[in-house]
Design an enzyme around this catalytic site. Structure first.
Site, mmCIF file in Angstrom:
data_model
loop_
_atom_site.group_PDB
_atom_site.id
_atom_site.type_symbol
_atom_site.label_atom_id
_atom_site.label_comp_id
_atom_site.label_asym_id
_atom_site.label_seq_id
_atom_site.Cartn_x
_atom_site.Cartn_y
_atom_site.Cartn_z
ATOM 1 N N GLY A 48 1.039 -0.805 -0.065
ATOM 2 C CA GLY A 48 0.040 -0.135 0.474
ATOM 3 C C GLY A 48 0.727 1.351 0.202
ATOM 4 O O GLY A 48 1.573 1.040 0.934
ATOM 5 N N ASP A 257 7.723 4.897 -4.075
ATOM 6 C CA ASP A 257 7.326 5.082 -1.901
ATOM 7 C C ASP A 257 8.521 5.159 -1.449
ATOM 8 O O ASP A 257 8.267 5.903 -0.423
ATOM 9 C CB ASP A 257 6.247 3.527 -1.664
ATOM 10 C CG ASP A 257 5.399 3.246 -2.398
ATOM 11 O OD1 ASP A 257 5.096 4.550 -3.194
ATOM 12 O OD2 ASP A 257 5.110 2.507 -2.505
#
Length: 327
Positions: A48, A257
């Protein structure tokens, strides 16, 4: 500098099929496919985008606030994030749904068949950023990452209303956004993150030219894979920061990320944007060398050495004090 990271929280189930999907497909029967592939490997990883970014910030000693929706199966993941310096008190935990799940099978030609189950992410629009900001203390920045589109829009509007700077990072959700949604998400952002493909897609979605968009954001940061990143501001020459090289790439998942985590950590420690980008590139390369978005080992000395080898000793000396709180 307290940073809130909003976006998806998920679990990745990655399988490997030792054959070729193409050899199992019958051209004249594609409208009635019913196949089962026997995989010989399964890797389950925490993932995520918001959780990945918050994890990186936590490992660098920043105490980020993670904002997103997870499922009733979140307890173990929650404990992991807390143990790595992430404040998960603002995560909404669904009473009925499971945490979002990405299930992907890859064949020997690197073709993939995947399914994404949104699960508890559907409850993200119920999260009140204003209440979280009041409870956790003054937020210096809110990153709005890929999430349920309604949640992304709500968080953006709330942050602007509260006067909290926004880092817009629509990434995978750009394809789902219409023109007005895309414009609302990026207009007024202090920082805008995209990769090269997303940069082109964002211009198409908004209907703005590059100069139009640059007139509406502070700094546009575009990740370029092995070529590094570019930082662009209106009426300012484009700044290119090369990547930290490696010949040990294990898995590209999560590198973007990690860059964001390193870059934001650098800003939080008051580094100039170029130096913050160098820290982001070093962390991204560290993630490239491991399988799993949160499975990497993070050593301050290793990051400093990478930075010194790529950008010079002066850069390493500037960034080293900012890593004192990491682990």
């Amino acid at each position: 500098m307290r940073i809130a990271v909003t976006g998806s929280i998920a679990t990745d189930h990655l399988m490997v099929f030792p054959g070729r999907f193409a050899e199992q497909l019958i051209k004249d029967q594609l409208e009635r496919v019913s196949l089962s592939f026997l995989a010989d490997r399964l890797d389950v990883h925490r993932g995520g985008v918001a959780a990945n970014i918050a994890f990186g910030l936590g490992r660098l000693g920043l105490d980020p606030v993670l904002i997103g929706a997870a499922g009733r199966d979140f307890a173990e993941y929650d404990a992991w994030l807390r143990a790595n310096g992430v404040d998960t008190s603002a995560v909404r935990v669904s009473e009925t749904l499971h945490t979002a799940r990405f299930v992907c099978t890859t064949d020997q030609d690197q073709n993939q068949i995947a399914t994404f189950y949104a699960g508890a992410m559907a409850e993200a629009p119920r999260i009140d950023l204003a209440e979280i900001a009041e409870r956790t203390g003054r937020l210096a920045l809110v990153l709005v990452g890929a999430d349920d589109p309604a949640a992304m829009l709500r968080h953006t509007v709330t942050a602007h209303r509260l006067g909290i700077p926004v880092a817009a990072d629509p990434s995978q959700q750009l394809a789902r956004l219409d023109r007005e949604q895309a414009r609302h998400l990026v207009d007024g952002a202090t920082w805008l993150f995209t990769n090269e493909y997303e940069a082109a897609l964002l211009l198409e979605r908004t209907g703005w030219s590059e100069q139009d968009l640059l007139g509406r954001v502070g700094t546009w940061i575009t990740t370029l894979g092995a070529e590094g990143v570019s930082l662009t501001r209106s009426d300012t020459p484009r700044l290119h920061v090369p990547a930290v090289p490696t010949d040990r790439i294990a898995d590209p998942t999560g590198a973007g990320d990690a860059f964001r985590a390193g870059f934001l950590a650098g800003l939080a420690r008051e580094l100039p944007a170029e130096q913050a980008a160098r820290l982001g590139c070093a962390l991204a390369t560290t993630v490239l060398e491991s399988v799993g978005t949160q499975e990497y080992k993070l050593l301050a000395a290793d990051l400093v050495a990478r930075i010194g080898q790529t950008y010079g000793d002066d850069a390493a000396r500037t960034i080293e004090p900012c890593l004192a709180g990491g682990s």
